[in-house]
Design a protein around this motif. Sequence first.
Motif, PDB file in Angstrom:
ATOM      1  N   UNK A  71      -3.150  -8.323  12.307  1.00 27.84           N
ATOM      2  CA  UNK A  71      -2.254  -7.189  12.545  1.00 27.84           C
ATOM      3  C   UNK A  71      -1.057  -7.248  11.614  1.00 27.84           C
ATOM      4  N   UNK A  72      -0.485  -8.425  11.452  1.00 29.22           N
ATOM      5  CA  UNK A  72       0.664  -8.597  10.553  1.00 29.22           C
ATOM      6  C   UNK A  72       0.272  -8.348   9.102  1.00 29.22           C
ATOM      7  N   UNK A  73      -0.904  -8.804   8.686  1.00 31.34           N
ATOM      8  CA  UNK A  73      -1.375  -8.573   7.316  1.00 31.34           C
ATOM      9  C   UNK A  73      -1.550  -7.088   7.030  1.00 31.34           C
ATOM     10  N   UNK A  74      -2.095  -6.349   7.980  1.00 31.22           N
ATOM     11  CA  UNK A  74      -2.282  -4.908   7.808  1.00 31.22           C
ATOM     12  C   UNK A  74      -0.935  -4.210   7.689  1.00 31.22           C
ATOM     13  N   UNK A  75       0.015  -4.611   8.519  1.00 35.56           N
ATOM     14  CA  UNK A  75       1.358  -4.008   8.477  1.00 35.56           C
ATOM     15  C   UNK A  75       2.000  -4.227   7.105  1.00 35.56           C
ATOM     16  N   UNK A  79       3.055  -1.451   4.120  1.00 37.69           N
ATOM     17  CA  UNK A  79       4.408  -1.371   3.572  1.00 37.69           C
ATOM     18  C   UNK A  79       4.386  -1.542   2.050  1.00 37.69           C
ATOM     19  N   UNK A  80       3.614  -2.504   1.576  1.00 40.71           N
ATOM     20  CA  UNK A  80       3.515  -2.743   0.134  1.00 40.71           C
ATOM     21  C   UNK A  80       2.922  -1.538  -0.586  1.00 40.71           C
ATOM     22  N   UNK A 108      11.123   5.110   3.246  1.00 39.72           N
ATOM     23  CA  UNK A 108      11.949   4.724   4.385  1.00 39.72           C
ATOM     24  C   UNK A 108      11.024   4.146   5.451  1.00 39.72           C
ATOM     25  N   UNK A 109      11.448   3.068   6.084  1.00 38.75           N
ATOM     26  CA  UNK A 109      10.658   2.439   7.128  1.00 38.75           C
ATOM     27  C   UNK A 109      11.171   2.937   8.474  1.00 38.75           C
ATOM     28  N   UNK A 110      10.288   3.544   9.260  1.00 44.18           N
ATOM     29  CA  UNK A 110      10.636   4.049  10.587  1.00 44.18           C
ATOM     30  C   UNK A 110       9.690   3.424  11.607  1.00 44.18           C
ATOM     31  N   UNK A 111      10.220   2.583  12.476  1.00 40.16           N
ATOM     32  CA  UNK A 111       9.425   1.880  13.486  1.00 40.16           C
ATOM     33  C   UNK A 111       8.264   1.115  12.857  1.00 40.16           C
ATOM     34  N   UNK A 112       8.523   0.495  11.709  1.00 34.33           N
ATOM     35  CA  UNK A 112       7.497  -0.299  11.045  1.00 34.33           C
ATOM     36  C   UNK A 112       6.527   0.498  10.201  1.00 34.33           C
ATOM     37  N   UNK A 113       6.650   1.816  10.184  1.00 26.14           N
ATOM     38  CA  UNK A 113       5.748   2.676   9.414  1.00 26.14           C
ATOM     39  C   UNK A 113       6.471   3.225   8.181  1.00 26.14           C
TER      40      UNK A 113
END
Length: 139
Positions: A71-75, A79-80, A108-113
């Motif tokens: 899950x962390x890798x996908x996030x 972002x990258x 811009x990052x909004x709630x991790x997206x």
Amino acid sequence: MSVNGVQGVQPGTASGAGQTAESRRPTDQLGKMEFLQLLVTQLRYQDPLNPIDDREFMAQLAQFSALEQMTENVRWARLSYGLSLVGAAVKYWGTEGQPEIGIVYAVRIDSGEPLLNLGNREIRLEQVIEVAPPSFEEE
């Protein structure tokens, strides 16, 4: 002593605290909180005369750890990728469902997206259909 089944978590416990049915996002997948709740419930209602095998418990924890890491890798990949689009021309689905084109000026990052800033609007990464690499003009 045998346990016939688990009836669910009572309101006010870990799963019900601070959430209503409307605020939870519907999903068919088992998330990390549901996995932990299931594990805690399994431990809470196990037969004391026949406890869970420690190897089985460790295997479940390893699965949870692997799920968390994926899950962390996908996030981070999302972002990258969003950041790599800065300066690129993108074709995306507009508000009327028609394809539109714009240049990504910022992210811009909004709630991790990641939200892509196209100057006059922001779009989500899922709206992007096609990407053209940034063009650098030599002087």
